[in-house]
Design a protein around this motif. Structure first.
Motif, PDB file in Angstrom:
ATOM      1  N   VAL A 584       0.836  -1.212   0.000  1.00  0.00           N
ATOM      2  CA  VAL A 584       0.000   0.000   0.000  1.00  0.00           C
ATOM      3  C   VAL A 584       0.863   1.251   0.000  1.00  0.00           C
ATOM      4  N   ASN A 585       1.846   1.291   0.890  1.00  0.00           N
ATOM      5  CA  ASN A 585       2.702   2.461   1.006  1.00  0.00           C
ATOM      6  C   ASN A 585       4.117   1.991   1.329  1.00  0.00           C
ATOM      7  N   LYS A 586       5.064   2.309   0.461  1.00  0.00           N
ATOM      8  CA  LYS A 586       6.452   1.858   0.643  1.00  0.00           C
ATOM      9  C   LYS A 586       7.290   2.842   1.438  1.00  0.00           C
ATOM     10  N   TYR A 587       6.685   3.957   1.891  1.00  0.00           N
ATOM     11  CA  TYR A 587       7.468   5.009   2.530  1.00  0.00           C
ATOM     12  C   TYR A 587       7.039   5.281   3.969  1.00  0.00           C
ATOM     13  N   GLU A 588       5.767   5.135   4.262  1.00  0.00           N
ATOM     14  CA  GLU A 588       5.263   5.477   5.585  1.00  0.00           C
ATOM     15  C   GLU A 588       4.370   4.359   6.105  1.00  0.00           C
ATOM     16  N   ALA A 589       4.159   4.387   7.414  1.00  0.00           N
ATOM     17  CA  ALA A 589       3.280   3.401   8.049  1.00  0.00           C
ATOM     18  C   ALA A 589       1.819   3.755   7.772  1.00  0.00           C
ATOM     19  N   ILE A 590       1.009   2.738   7.543  1.00  0.00           N
ATOM     20  CA  ILE A 590      -0.428   2.971   7.337  1.00  0.00           C
ATOM     21  C   ILE A 590      -1.162   3.077   8.673  1.00  0.00           C
ATOM     22  N   CYS A 591      -0.471   2.802   9.776  1.00  0.00           N
ATOM     23  CA  CYS A 591      -1.057   2.994  11.108  1.00  0.00           C
ATOM     24  C   CYS A 591       0.062   3.309  12.086  1.00  0.00           C
ATOM     25  N   GLU A 592      -0.063   4.419  12.760  1.00  0.00           N
ATOM     26  CA  GLU A 592       0.881   4.823  13.805  1.00  0.00           C
ATOM     27  C   GLU A 592       0.053   5.291  14.993  1.00  0.00           C
ATOM     28  N   GLN A 593       0.001   4.480  16.030  1.00  0.00           N
ATOM     29  CA  GLN A 593      -0.934   4.720  17.127  1.00  0.00           C
ATOM     30  C   GLN A 593      -0.236   4.520  18.460  1.00  0.00           C
ATOM     31  N   ALA A 594      -0.504   5.458  19.392  1.00  0.00           N
ATOM     32  CA  ALA A 594       0.029   5.346  20.755  1.00  0.00           C
ATOM     33  C   ALA A 594      -0.831   4.363  21.544  1.00  0.00           C
ATOM     34  N   VAL A 595      -0.194   3.422  22.196  1.00  0.00           N
ATOM     35  CA  VAL A 595      -0.907   2.375  22.925  1.00  0.00           C
ATOM     36  C   VAL A 595      -0.952   2.670  24.413  1.00  0.00           C
ATOM     37  N   VAL A 596       0.133   3.168  24.977  1.00  0.00           N
ATOM     38  CA  VAL A 596       0.187   3.476  26.407  1.00  0.00           C
ATOM     39  C   VAL A 596      -0.025   4.971  26.596  1.00  0.00           C
ATOM     40  N   ALA A 597      -0.734   5.319  27.664  1.00  0.00           N
ATOM     41  CA  ALA A 597      -1.084   6.720  27.899  1.00  0.00           C
ATOM     42  C   ALA A 597       0.058   7.497  28.537  1.00  0.00           C
ATOM     43  N   LYS A 598       0.798   6.867  29.436  1.00  0.00           N
ATOM     44  CA  LYS A 598       1.851   7.574  30.160  1.00  0.00           C
ATOM     45  C   LYS A 598       3.096   7.727  29.292  1.00  0.00           C
ATOM     46  N   LYS A 599       3.742   8.879  29.437  1.00  0.00           N
ATOM     47  CA  LYS A 599       4.943   9.127  28.644  1.00  0.00           C
ATOM     48  C   LYS A 599       6.131   8.310  29.132  1.00  0.00           C
ATOM     49  N   LYS A 600       6.100   7.923  30.407  1.00  0.00           N
ATOM     50  CA  LYS A 600       7.239   7.184  30.946  1.00  0.00           C
ATOM     51  C   LYS A 600       7.212   5.706  30.575  1.00  0.00           C
ATOM     52  N   THR A 601       6.101   5.216  30.049  1.00  0.00           N
ATOM     53  CA  THR A 601       5.987   3.807  29.706  1.00  0.00           C
ATOM     54  C   THR A 601       6.564   3.556  28.322  1.00  0.00           C
ATOM     55  N   LYS A 602       7.369   2.504  28.191  1.00  0.00           N
ATOM     56  CA  LYS A 602       8.000   2.146  26.923  1.00  0.00           C
ATOM     57  C   LYS A 602       7.532   0.767  26.489  1.00  0.00           C
ATOM     58  N   LEU A 603       7.289   0.623  25.196  1.00  0.00           N
ATOM     59  CA  LEU A 603       6.921  -0.671  24.647  1.00  0.00           C
ATOM     60  C   LEU A 603       8.187  -1.468  24.340  1.00  0.00           C
TER      61      LEU A 603
END
Length: 675
Positions: A584-603
């Motif tokens: 679909v797109n060779k340059y960018e992600a078709i979905c970019e979504q934040a999963v955790v609400a806190k800024k200090k949390t890392k996936l």
């Protein structure tokens, strides 16, 4: 008159020469009356009346025999009695009233006037109540109460009780008081009795022994040999009476717990089964992630999710490894197994002395888990016989790693049908572990080095030249081929048959390679990610990457989708999930979504479910979140054959990715001709 006279006495007498009517009237004030001004006199004092007694005690403590301690009473009697008077009225039918009537009738001259029922004029005496009329004696007024006449044939008419009467409309039903003893309905009970003699007991035992002997005859040599063939070599046979099946009580409790959780999370289950985001049609090939269940455990506080793995047979079961990436705070670890049927509690819980860094579930025997720890040990867990400790574990005598184990992968059994898995560690060793005679036996496959060639000499002579392995993955079709990522940013292509040299080396990243993974469809393509913010897609026959994506944050993990050769997902330390579809797109992600609400949390990690359109992500707080892919993120290509639509096979996925690779390689062809 008396009150008026008292008021006149309090007034001052008129002065001499003044008329009484002209003299002023002066008010007499009590000596103890307060002197109030006009503002205070006009002030209104409000009194609030409540149903609570202000003098009622609030600190009554009584001893509780059930809890064996003193407990304060929550219910306090608020009733306050200001006036109480016992009346002298007696019920006419009571014993005391009969005794008083008899006593009054026996004393001469004090008996109440007696009323005799006589027949009315013009009617015969038939003994009925309608034909009788009361007649009182002369000089006496008729009494309201009627007593029985001296004639036993005449019966007195019984009046309505005026003191104990209530209307039917006021007889409402009051709800019973609820107590702890009557909160639930009692279980059904039945009382039965029977007689048993000694001979009946003896016959019952003899019959049971005969049944057991017949059952043992059926399970003779053929069944035993079949079980030995199915059981992998090196595993102990289960003890008599112990198997996969739980006891009836435990199984019923687990089913009941899952039913309660299904009712509790009914909305999430409906989204998991039927939710389709209709707005995807207007997003121009972009999609979203719908949060579903969140898996967390109280005892994982302070631990991060260091490994995720779905069960290859049970599609709702996945394993989670807990440890710590902070190398200054290494203490303990945990291994948990969750199921989508019960998000509230883990199915299995294992506590470990060291942090769990990686794990893998066997494909043919899903009850076997290979686990790597921070202290360099590897272990084997058997879910059929869960316990506090692993069933098999390496040691310093059996060749354990000297640094953290970053990846473990199951492989096919060896020629003797012994269980076999591989591990890679920061000590630069890729080790093959084989379960032989209930013991883990190790074999060094490759020893990594900084100069790009494997080390065949003892590690003590070239200790500073060893490279640090961080990840590896085996080819899906070529059994002997595998990739190894290092802390120096290089990726080595290795073979099980040639441990003396690398097949190829790729200068992949400028920082450590966090994950490397072969494409499940295309035999030449693999993907890698690193903390240098990049995700790269490679062809193992080409030295340069085919695609490079900058995600603006350190990438913790990357995974291919099991349903498409061009879809993959990655997680970054800023708490976002990135889903790409190269078709679909060779340059960018078709979905970019934040999963955790806190800024200090890392996936930290991500994994696709092999069947359902969901993925799970873990963070550094020990929680695992499940997300559902919207329709634009999980499009399955279909081809029409007559009236039916069938999903295209792996050949189509390989051709689709080959088409994209040809577009990328075309600019390089003229350069290759000039050279």
């Amino acid at each position: 008159m008396q009150a008026a006279r008292s008021r006149d006495e309090n007034q001052e007498p008129p002065a001499a020469g003044e008329e009484e009517w002209a003299a002023g009237r002066a008010l007499q004030k009590p000596p103890d009356q307060l002197e109030l001004n006009e503002a205070e006199l006009k002030q209104e004092v409000t009194r609030v009346l409540t149903a609570q007694n202000p003098h009622a005690p609030h600190n009554i403590v009584r001893y509780s025999f059930r809890e064996r301690a003193y407990r304060s009473l929550s219910a306090v009697d608020q009733l306050a009695v200001h006036f109480s008077l016992e009346g002298g009225l007696l019920h006419r039918d009571s014993d005391e009233a009969r005794r008083q009537l008899a006593r009054l009738g026996e004393v001469p001259g004090t008996a109440p006037p007696e009323v005799v029922l006589e027949p009315l004029e013009g009617q015969e005496h038939k003994g009925g109540e309608d034909a009788l009329a009361p007649t009182a004696e002369e000089g006496d007024e008729p009494s309201a109460s009627i007593t029985a006449a001296s004639d036993p044939k005449v019966a007195a008419k019984k009046l309505t009780n005026q003191f104990n009467f209530s209307e039917r409309a006021s007889q409402t039903l009051n709800d019973p008081l609820r107590e702890r003893g009557c909160q639930t309905e009692p279980p059904p009970r039945a009382t039965f009795a029977d007689n048993a003699t000694q001979w009946q007991i003896y016959d019952a035992y003899v019959e049971e022994l005969a049944k057991q002997e017949r059952a043992k005859e059926k399970l003779k040599a053929p069944a035993a040999s079949k079980k030995d063939e199915e059981r992998p070599r090196g595993m102990k046979p289960p003890a008599d009476g112990l198997g996969d099946d739980l006891s009836k009580v435990a199984k019923a409790s687990k089913i009941m717990e899952r039913m309660v959780n299904q009712n509790t999370f009914d909305e999430v289950a409906q989204d998991f089964k039927y939710f389709e985001d209709a707005s995807d049609e207007y997003r121009e090939q972009e999609g979203t992630l719908l949060p579903l269940w969140k898996f967390q455990h109280d005892k994982t506080k302070g631990l991060a999710v260091t490994a995720l793995c779905w069960s290859p047979r049970y599609k709702d079961l996945f394993a989670v490894g807990h440890g710590s990436y902070d190398f200054m705070k290494q203490d303990r670890g945990m291994l948990l197994l969750y199921t989508l049927k019960n998000p509230s509690n883990p199915e299995f819980i294992f506590n470990t002395e060291s942090g769990v860094m990686c794990l893998d579930i066997h494909k043919d025997h899903p009850y076997l888990l290979a686990v790597g720890f921070y202290d360099g040990n590897v272990a084997l867990y058997n879910l059929k016989k869960p316990g506090l400790l692993p069933n098999y574990k390496s040691s310093a005598k059996t060749g354990k790693h000297t640094d953290p184990v970053w990846q473990v992968r199951w492989q096919k059994d060896d020629l003797d049908n012994n269980l076999n898995f591989f591990s890679v560690s920061s000590d630069g060793r890729v080790v093959s572990w084989t379960l032989v005679k209930n013991e883990l036996v190790h074999t060094d496959v490759v020893r990594l080095s900084l100069d790009g060639t494997p080390e065949n000499v003892p590690a003590t002579l070239h200790l500073n030249m060893n490279a640090c392995g961080t990840s590896f993955d085996f080819h899906k079709q070529i059994e002997y081929l595998f990739l190894v990522g290092t802390e120096e940013g290089k990726i080595h292509k290795c073979s099980k048959a040639y441990s003396s040299q690398f097949l190829d080396t790729y200068e992949a990243h400028s920082m450590a390679v966090d994950a490397v993974c072969w494409n499940p469809f295309h035999p030449k393509v693999f993907i890698s990610c690193s903390s240098d913010w990049t995700v790269k897609i490679w062809d193992h026959t080409v030295k340069m990457p085919l695609f490079t994506f900058d995600l603006n944050s350190a990438v913790g993990d990357v995974a291919w989708a099991p349903y498409s050769s061009t879809v993959f997902a990655a997680v970054t330390t800023d708490g976002k999930v990135h889903v790409f579809d190269l078709n679909v797109n060779k340059y960018e992600a078709i979905c970019e979504q934040a999963v955790v609400a806190k800024k200090k949390t890392k996936l930290t990690h991500i994994q696709f479910n092999p069947i359902f359109p969901i993925l799970i992500v873990g963070d550094d707080r020990g929680n695992v979140s499940s997300l559902k892919l919207s329709p634009n993120l999980r499009k399955m290509p279909k081809e029409k054959k007559g009236a039916q639509d069938t999903i295209k096979g792996p050949e189509y996925e390989v051709a689709k990715l080959d088409k994209l690779l040809s577009l990328v390689r075309e600019p390089e062809r003229p350069v290759a001709k000039k050279e």
